[in-house]
Design an enzyme around this catalytic site. Structure first.
Site, PDB file in Angstrom:
ATOM      1  N   ASN A   1      43.416  79.236  20.910  1.00  0.00           N
ATOM      2  CA  ASN A   1      42.578  80.283  21.388  1.00  0.00           C
ATOM      3  C   ASN A   1      43.970  81.508  20.673  1.00  0.00           C
ATOM      4  OD1 ASN A   1      40.164  79.563  22.414  1.00  0.00           O
ATOM      5  ND2 ASN A   1      41.756  77.841  23.518  1.00  0.00           N
ATOM      6  N   GLU A   2      43.490  81.794  19.343  1.00  0.00           N
ATOM      7  CA  GLU A   2      44.523  83.279  18.455  1.00  0.00           C
ATOM      8  C   GLU A   2      43.504  84.361  19.481  1.00  0.00           C
ATOM      9  OE1 GLU A   2      47.058  82.332  17.378  1.00  0.00           O
ATOM     10  OE2 GLU A   2      46.153  80.899  15.642  1.00  0.00           O
ATOM     11  N   PRO A   3      44.277  85.491  18.867  1.00  0.00           N
ATOM     12  CA  PRO A   3      43.828  86.790  20.012  1.00  0.00           C
ATOM     13  C   PRO A   3      42.007  87.222  18.928  1.00  0.00           C
ATOM     14  CG  PRO A   3      45.964  86.843  18.769  1.00  0.00           C
ATOM     15  CD  PRO A   3      45.595  85.526  18.441  1.00  0.00           C
TER      16      PRO A   3
END
Ligand code: F6R
Length: 638
Positions: free
Chosen positions: A161-163
């Site tokens: 879950n990237e930025p």
């Protein structure tokens, strides 16, 4: 274990425990998991574990395997769900998370295959959405996750879950962040080979677990860990959403905890014992914060920053300023091996013995240049007997293209035999040879050997550039590396013995090393553990009475100015000289992780770091140098 008071934890919005080492933290978590498994088994119930991959949980899995083998821990009632998987890699790809989990855990414990669940990275694009929903359903059918283990990426991701990932996101296909792909570049021998997409549980999926434990080790995680724990939760650091979970906690080693307020600026969260070390830290911080040189700090400025008690104990400002200024000033020396026949009472190194026998350890060739190239050149110039000990060959970091280019060169002479590596073994990481590359035909073993030789030749060329005879180099080719693979290195007594033997032979007066704060699974981290183990093996030797150990920092990041015990300034010419030596490591262009400024070339990163440190000293009101290499004194007895 550090037992914080509620007061000094006031800025931490996720309960956090700090352990002396990652091993101790993993032992504690493994014990808790074991207890949950056995308690549930006694009740005839399953325990649903959410698992992560990467370097972080490797020690946890080793400990779980040990508990299974040595203490009979059963996994028959475990059901596992992994966080994520690269999209587009089949299970048997050496870098698939499926392969990783089987190598690290599943193949070594008695968990039934039918109770292992991982996102399937091979699902056709049109079926991904259904596959992700099915994964969520399976978790629900298992009764939800009891305990989810997560690591944190430098981007702030949990799972992938990237930025930008929302608090309610669920299992889905995502695009990997540039930093995440850079961090994986070494595993895939080049960023170009890193998949662009992955399947991951969402933040919401993770938050739905009954308990979440975030693990982080090493200084490279310290900044993002502090943001996740102390800043307001938000999408720019997805790990910060764990603040919203009633039963989330963080287990950190000391290096990963370094940026937490209670560690870095403890006087901001409670009364402190004003030791000279802490006073130096506070004064340095104040000077940088109010942007005034140390000698110009006013009593009033101490008061305004909540440091009135420091003045009461060690003030007034005039006296305190002078004391800290002098302490900082005394770290600066152009004589890193000590200045012969000079008064050395306020110098970081002793004048005698002179010349000194000096060992500079490099975990991989070029580390010594990036971290202390200027100092290395000085030590040699100033007449010391310097040995550069390369602990590993660094062959894993050479892109295929470089091996093929080298193969072109040697093709006419016949390709080399592959028996030269340590013990003749080539059981480690398979060298990825891209089938699309055109060039001389090269077996993976030959490619690995060429890479190994290439780095050795580059190391020698770089020493020559510093006017150090290449005979001063020793190549140890430690077996943990030559027979290992990234993230899974495991040092054994053979590694420790090789380094201990070298120390016994050289009997140094000075040792330079790095990696003390590195991720314990990284090459630098494992090398440091080996060095430390070799110190323990040789502790009784008399040469230790005259030996000092200095730690140099990684090229990406120096320490705060107050933590530096020796600062070796470099003139513009000396810096250029160091850079010219780094240039000799041609196979390593773009192999060093990007720094905060987005630079990737090793020499650029190293130059900036050394210049930044000089600027820091300048801002504190010390002499203005072009660049500085910083060192910390290290106590070998811990
Ligand atoms: C792995 C995962 C990632 C990693 C993170 C840290 O399953 O989901 O979030 O935990 O990238 O990676 P390492 O542990 O290699 O530093």
């Amino acid at each position: 274990m550090n037992s914080p008071t509620a007061e000094n934890r006031q800025r931490e919005k996720i309960p956090t425990e700090i352990f002396p080492t990652a091993d101790e933290a993993c032992r504690e978590l493994a014990r808790q998991i074991a207890l949950a498994l056995t308690t549930r088994a006694a009740e005839g119930r399953n325990f649903v574990l959410g698992l992560a991959t990467g370097s972080t949980p490797v020690r946890l899995y080793r400990e779980l395997v040990r508990l299974h083998r040595e203490e009979g821990l059963s996994f028959s009632n475990a059901i596992t769900f992994n966080l994520d998987e690269y999209y587009g890699l089949n299970r048997e790809h050496p870098e698939s998370y499926w392969r990783f989990m089987h190598d690290q855990l599943f193949d070594h414990v008695n968990i039934p295959a039918s109770q292992i669940f991982m996102p399937d990275g091979t699902v056709a694009r049109g079926k991904v959405f259904d596959g992700c929903n099915e994964y969520e359903d399976r978790i629900a059918r298992a009764g939800g996750i009891d305990l989810q283990v997560v690591g944190i990426g430098r981007s702030g991701h949990i799972g992938f879950n990237e930025p930008g990932s929302g608090r309610d996101s669920r299992t889905r296909l995502v695009t990997l962040d540039a930093r995440t792909r850079q961090d994986a570049a070494r595993d895939f021998v080049g960023e170009a080979n890193v998949p662009r997409h992955a399947l991951t549980m969402g933040v919401g999926t993770i938050l739905a677990a009954r308990e979440v434990v975030l693990l982080a080790w090493g200084e490279s995680k310290s900044v993002i860990v502090a943001q996740a724990i102390e800043r307001p939760p938000g999408e720019s650091v997805p790990a910060s959403f764990l603040q919203l979970h009633p039963h989330a906690r963080c287990l950190l080693d000391q290096a990963a905890a370094a940026e937490l307020t209670r560690i870095k600026l403890p006087w901001l969260v409670g009364p402190v014992d004003w030791t000279p070390t802490l006073a130096r830290r506070a004064v340095t911080w104040l000077s940088l914060d109010v942007q005034r040189p140390i000698l110009k700090l006013l009593d009033q400025q101490y008061g305004e920053r909540g440091m009135a008690d420091l003045l009461t104990e060690r003030g007034p400002a005039y006296n305190l300023n002078i004391r800290v200024f002098n302490e900082t000033q005394h770290t600066v020396t152009g004589w890193p091996g000590g200045k012969p026949n000079a008064d050395d009472t306020s110098r970081p190194e002793r004048a005698s013995p002179f010349p000194k026998r000096v060992v500079v350890f490099a975990s991989e060739p070029s580390d010594e240049l990036l971290g202390m190239g200027g100092t290395l050149a000085r030590l040699f110039e100033q007449g010391h007997s310097v040995t550069v000990a390369y602990l590993t060959s660094g062959s894993l970091a050479v892109p295929d293209e470089e091996a093929l280019a080298a193969a072109e060169l040697v093709a006419e002479c016949g390709l080399p035999e592959t028996t030269e590596l340590h013990g003749g073994a080539l059981s480690g990481q398979p060298t990825v040879l891209n089938p699309h590359l055109q060039g001389p035909s090269l077996s993976p073993a030959q490619a690995r050997l060429l890479k190994f030789r290439l780095r050795r030749a580059e190391a020698r060329a770089a020493l020559r550039k510093l006017k150090i005879p290449p005979e001063r180099a020793r190549f140890l080719n430690l077996p943990f590396y030559e027979n290992g693979r990234y993230r899974q290195f495991h040092a054994t007594s053979t590694d420790f013995d090789l380094v201990a033997r070298l120390l016994g032979e050289l009997q140094p007066h000075q040792i330079f090393a790095s990696g003390a704060d590195a991720d314990p699974s990284s090459v630098a981290g494992v090398c440091f553990q080996v060095i430390h183990g070799a110190f323990a093996l040789t502790r009784e030797a008399t040469w230790w009475n005259e030996c000092r150990v200095w730690i140099y920092h990684s090229p990406e990041k120096t320490w705060p100015a107050d933590q530096i015990d020796m600062a070796v300034p470099l003139s513009p010419d000396q810096l250029a000289h160091k850079t010219a030596a780094i240039f000799q490591h041609k196979s390593q262009r773009s192999q060093t992780p990007h720094n905060a400024a987005g630079e990737s070339e090793g020499w650029l990163v190293a130059e900036r770091t050394a210049r930044d440190l000089a600027r820091l000293y300048d801002r504190l009101g010390l002499a203005e140098y072009d660049a500085i290499e910083g060192f910390r004194r290290y106590s070998p007895t811990g």
